[in-house]
Write an enzyme that holds these catalytic residues in place. Structure first.
Site, PDB file in Angstrom:
ATOM      1  N   ARG A  34      23.524 -75.350 -53.944  1.00  0.00           N
ATOM      2  CA  ARG A  34      23.278 -76.401 -52.926  1.00  0.00           C
ATOM      3  C   ARG A  34      22.894 -77.712 -53.644  1.00  0.00           C
ATOM      4  O   ARG A  34      23.578 -78.548 -53.089  1.00  0.00           O
ATOM      5  CB  ARG A  34      22.130 -75.903 -52.364  1.00  0.00           C
ATOM      6  CG  ARG A  34      22.208 -74.938 -50.945  1.00  0.00           C
ATOM      7  CD  ARG A  34      21.108 -73.977 -50.741  1.00  0.00           C
ATOM      8  NE  ARG A  34      21.348 -73.398 -49.491  1.00  0.00           N
ATOM      9  CZ  ARG A  34      20.662 -72.360 -49.098  1.00  0.00           C
ATOM     10  NH1 ARG A  34      19.425 -71.975 -49.926  1.00  0.00           N
ATOM     11  NH2 ARG A  34      21.039 -71.557 -47.840  1.00  0.00           N
ATOM     12  N   HIS A  64      12.290 -68.432 -55.723  1.00  0.00           N
ATOM     13  CA  HIS A  64      13.190 -68.684 -54.639  1.00  0.00           C
ATOM     14  C   HIS A  64      12.353 -69.138 -53.273  1.00  0.00           C
ATOM     15  O   HIS A  64      12.175 -68.436 -52.422  1.00  0.00           O
ATOM     16  CB  HIS A  64      14.127 -67.711 -54.216  1.00  0.00           C
ATOM     17  CG  HIS A  64      15.211 -68.101 -53.427  1.00  0.00           C
ATOM     18  ND1 HIS A  64      15.968 -69.117 -53.306  1.00  0.00           N
ATOM     19  CD2 HIS A  64      15.292 -67.203 -52.219  1.00  0.00           C
ATOM     20  CE1 HIS A  64      16.556 -68.965 -52.175  1.00  0.00           C
ATOM     21  NE2 HIS A  64      16.544 -67.969 -51.432  1.00  0.00           N
TER      22      HIS A  64
END
Ligand code: APR
Length: 328
Positions: free
Chosen positions: A152, A176
Site C-alpha cells: 500500500r 498490523h
C-alpha cells in the site's frame, strides 16, 4: 514428485480469492475449509469448473471437515470476522481469538507438519495465539500484514511520483494496527530516495507534508477500504500478499518480505510477534533481517509493540482455559 497441498481455513471473501490464486498459479492442490455447510464446496466447484479456460491442473476440494487438511504443506488462515466501518482491527480480538483457538487445534491435530500463514485480525495477536495453541516452531507460524501494508505504501508513492510501482521499494514494520511503522528513510525508487524526489518536486516543507500524508494514509489504508466497501474488509490485496508468502516457501525463493515473526531480542523485542523483514524459503522464516532503526523509528516501533502487548495481555481473560499456556 507429488503436488504441494495448500489448505485454506475460512472460505469467505479472502478464502475464495486465495483458492482462485492458488489454482491460477498452480501452487498445488487446494482444500477450502469453512464451518458453513456447503459454501466451501460450492466455491471450489465454481473455481474448478473453469479450469479449462484458466488452464490449470490442480485438485480443488471444499470441506467442513478438518480431516481433509491432513498432509498440508501450507495452511492459510482467514477464519474470523472482518471489521465493519468504524471498527479498528483490535475490536475483533474477543470474537476472533475464540475462532483462532478452534482453528489452531484443528491444524495441530490434522496438519502438524504444515507451515501456517495467518491473515485473521488482529493479526499479531492471532499469530501469537496460533503459535501457543499449536506449539509449532515459530519459523512455521507466520503472519501476513507487512507485505500488504508495504505494498500500500509503495502504491501511494508510485501514484505521487508518477512512476511504476514495480520500481518502488518501501517497507512497513511493527504491528498490523494503527501504530504500524512505515520506514520513510529507506523508501526508494530503484535506489533513489523518495524523500529526495519529493524535495525536488515540492521543496523541503511541502515534501515532508506530502510524505506525512502518505504515511498516514498507509496506516489507515485498511480502514479506507472498509469504509468504501460498507460491508467487509479488503480481500483481493490480503489474498495476493499471502500467496506471495506461500509461493516463497513452496518454491524456496528466499524472498525478503516483511512478515509477522517471533522476535527473540531482534529490534530490542523479546518474545513478541510483530512485523519485521524476514527471509522466506523452504524453512519458513529462515532469517530475520535486523537493521539499525534511528531514534524516531525505534520509538514508533516500540509504541507499536506496546499496542501488540496490550492485546496479548487481554488474551487470558478471553480464553481463561488457556491462561497457563498464554502466560508461559
Ligand atoms: N472455523 C472456520 N471458519 C470460520 C470459523 C471457524 N470457527 N468462524 C468463522 N469462519 C469463517 C466464516 O464462516 C467466513 O466464511 O471465516 C470466514 C471469514 O470470511 P469473511 O467473513 O468473508 O471475512 P474475510 O474478508 O475473508 O476476512 C477474514 O481476515 O483480514 C482479516 O480482518 C479480516 O479477520 C478477518 C479475516
Amino acid at each position: 514428485m507429488g503436488r504441494a497441498k495448500i489448505s485454506l481455513i475460512g472460505g469467505g471473501q479472502i478464502g475464495g480469492v486465495l483458492a482462485q490464486l492458488c489454482a491460477l498459479r498452480e501452487l498445488g492442490d487446494v482444500v477450502l475449509f469453512d464451518i458453513v455447510e456447503n459454501m466451501p464446496q460450492g466455491k471450489m466447484l465454481d473455481i474448478a469448473e473453469v479450469a479449462r479456460v484458466d488452464q490449470f491442473d490442480v485438485d480443488l476440494k471444499g470441506t467442513n471437515s478438518y480431516a481433509d487438511i491432513a498432509g498440508s504443506d501450507i495452511v492459510i488462515v482467514t477464519a474470523g470476522l472482518p471489521r465493519k466501518p468504524g471498527m479498528s482491527r483490535d475490536d475483533l480480538l474477543g470474537v476472533n481469538a475464540k475462532i483462532m483457538k478452534q482453528v489452531s487445534e484443528g491444524i495441530k491435530e490434522y496438519a502438524p507438519d504444515s507451515f501456517v500463514i495467518i491473515i485473521s485480525n488482529p493479526l499479531d495477536a492471532m499469530v501469537t495465539l496460533c503459535q501457543k495453541v499449536t506449539g509449532f516452531p515459530p519459523e512455521r507460524i507466520i503472519g501476513q500484514a507487512g507485505v500488504l501494508d508495504s505494498n500500500r505504501f509503495c502504491s501511494f508513492i508510485a501514484w505521487e511520483l508518477g512512476v511504476s510501482v514495480r520500481d518502488v521499494n518501501a517497507m512497513v514494520l511493527g504491528g498490523h494496527g494503527d501504530t504500524m511503522v512505515p520506514i520513510v528513510r529507506y523508501a526508494n525508487v530503484n535506489g533513489i530516495p523518495v524523500m529526495e524526489q519529493l524535495v525536488r518536486k515540492y521543496g523541503e516543507a511541502k515534501a515532508k507534508e506530502v510524505m506525512d500524508a502518505m504515511v498516514q494514509r498507509t496506516k489507515m489504508a485498511g480502514g479506507e477500504v472498509v469504509k468504501l466497501l460498507g460491508n467487509g474488509s479488503a480481500f483481493y490485496s490480503p489474498a495476493s500478499s499471502a500467496i506471495a508468502m506461500a509461493e516463497a516457501i513452496l518454491r524456496d525463493q528466499k524472498r525478503v518480505l516483511p512478515c509477522c515473526a517471533l522476535l527473540k531480542g531482534e529490534f530490542g523485542v523479546d518474545n513478541y510477534y510483530v512485523g519485521v523483514p524476514c527471509v522466506l524459503g523452504a524453512g519458513g522464516i529462515e532469517k530475520i533481517i535486523e537493521f539499525e532503526l534511528d531514534a524516531e523509528e525505534q520509538a514508533m516501533f516500540d509504541n507499536s509493540v506496546a499496542a501488540v502487548k496490550g492485546l496479548i495481555d487481554e488474551l487470558p481473560s478471553i480464553l481463561p482455559d488457556m491462561a497457563d499456556v498464554l502466560n508461559s
